[in-house]
Design a protein around this motif. Structure first.
Motif, PDB file in Angstrom:
ATOM      1  N   LEU A  79     -19.812  13.393 -50.018  1.00 39.38           N
ATOM      2  CA  LEU A  79     -19.948  12.135 -50.761  1.00 39.38           C
ATOM      3  C   LEU A  79     -21.413  11.748 -50.958  1.00 39.38           C
ATOM      4  N   GLU A 124     -23.153  11.416 -54.583  1.00 44.92           N
ATOM      5  CA  GLU A 124     -23.872  10.224 -55.031  1.00 44.92           C
ATOM      6  C   GLU A 124     -25.245  10.582 -55.596  1.00 44.92           C
ATOM      7  N   TYR A 153     -19.471   7.351 -59.298  1.00 42.93           N
ATOM      8  CA  TYR A 153     -20.192   6.564 -58.295  1.00 42.93           C
ATOM      9  C   TYR A 153     -19.357   5.361 -57.853  1.00 42.93           C
ATOM     10  N   ILE A 166     -16.463   6.646 -55.678  1.00 42.84           N
ATOM     11  CA  ILE A 166     -16.935   6.997 -54.335  1.00 42.84           C
ATOM     12  C   ILE A 166     -17.026   5.748 -53.471  1.00 42.84           C
ATOM     13  N   HIS A 167     -17.530   4.661 -54.044  1.00 40.67           N
ATOM     14  CA  HIS A 167     -17.669   3.446 -53.235  1.00 40.67           C
ATOM     15  C   HIS A 167     -16.341   2.742 -53.002  1.00 40.67           C
ATOM     16  N   THR A 189     -14.990   4.930 -50.063  1.00 41.35           N
ATOM     17  CA  THR A 189     -15.675   4.706 -48.786  1.00 41.35           C
ATOM     18  C   THR A 189     -15.427   3.296 -48.247  1.00 41.35           C
TER      19      THR A 189
END
Length: 157
Positions: free
Chosen positions: A70, A74, A92, A95-96, A99
């Motif tokens: 990850l 990024e 992006y 991914i957030h 997470t």
């Protein structure tokens, strides 16, 4: 004034809006600063112990390798943003979302391992701490999605 500027030596050069450049640079700097802080906090012995603990089981190894993947994704997104790749800002953001959801679940006791959990007494306290940790990334996402120049830049590519 368009996004392309003709010069004598090149055909057409992409003019990246300043906000997109700032966002891409912020992604790279935030991740690099995260790594420096981790190395500073744990030291060489702590890093080797962390890696040794992370390879004790398949689950821990998977989480460790996924977290590294990850981070690299990024940084790749940051370089792709400057090239005008619209998918990079969506990746992006994804991914957030992943997470944040994982950290939230891990902090509430649903995730594995506890290493990636956020300390707190109540759900509200954990959520507040999580949002404070994610604030820089939220600001970067705002730079990529909200300003008209950023939206126009990705729409034209």
């Amino acid at each position: 004034m368009g996004f392309f500027k003709k010069t004598r030596h090149t055909h057409a050069r992409l003019n990246v809006p300043a906000l997109v450049q700032v966002a891409a640079l912020a992604i790279i700097l935030i991740r690099c600063l995260d790594m420096v802080m981790i190395f500073s906090t744990l030291g060489v012995h702590g890093i080797s112990e962390f890696i040794h603990r992370s390879v004790q089981s398949w689950n821990l190894t998977l989480v460790f390798l996924s977290s590294l993947l990850l981070v690299f994704a990024e940084i790749y997104c940051a370089f792709s943003l400057v090239k005008g790749r619209n998918w990079a800002r969506w990746v992006y953001m994804l991914i957030h979302a992943i997470t944040t959801a994982y950290l939230w679940a891990s902090s509430l006791g649903y995730g594995y391992p506890e290493l990636f959990s956020i300390p707190g007494e109540t759900k509200q306290e954990i959520f507040r701490t999580l949002m404070m940790q994610k604030l820089p990334d939220v600001l970067v996402l705002a730079l990529l999605f909200i300003p008209p120049s950023s939206r126009r830049f990705f729409r034209l590519q």
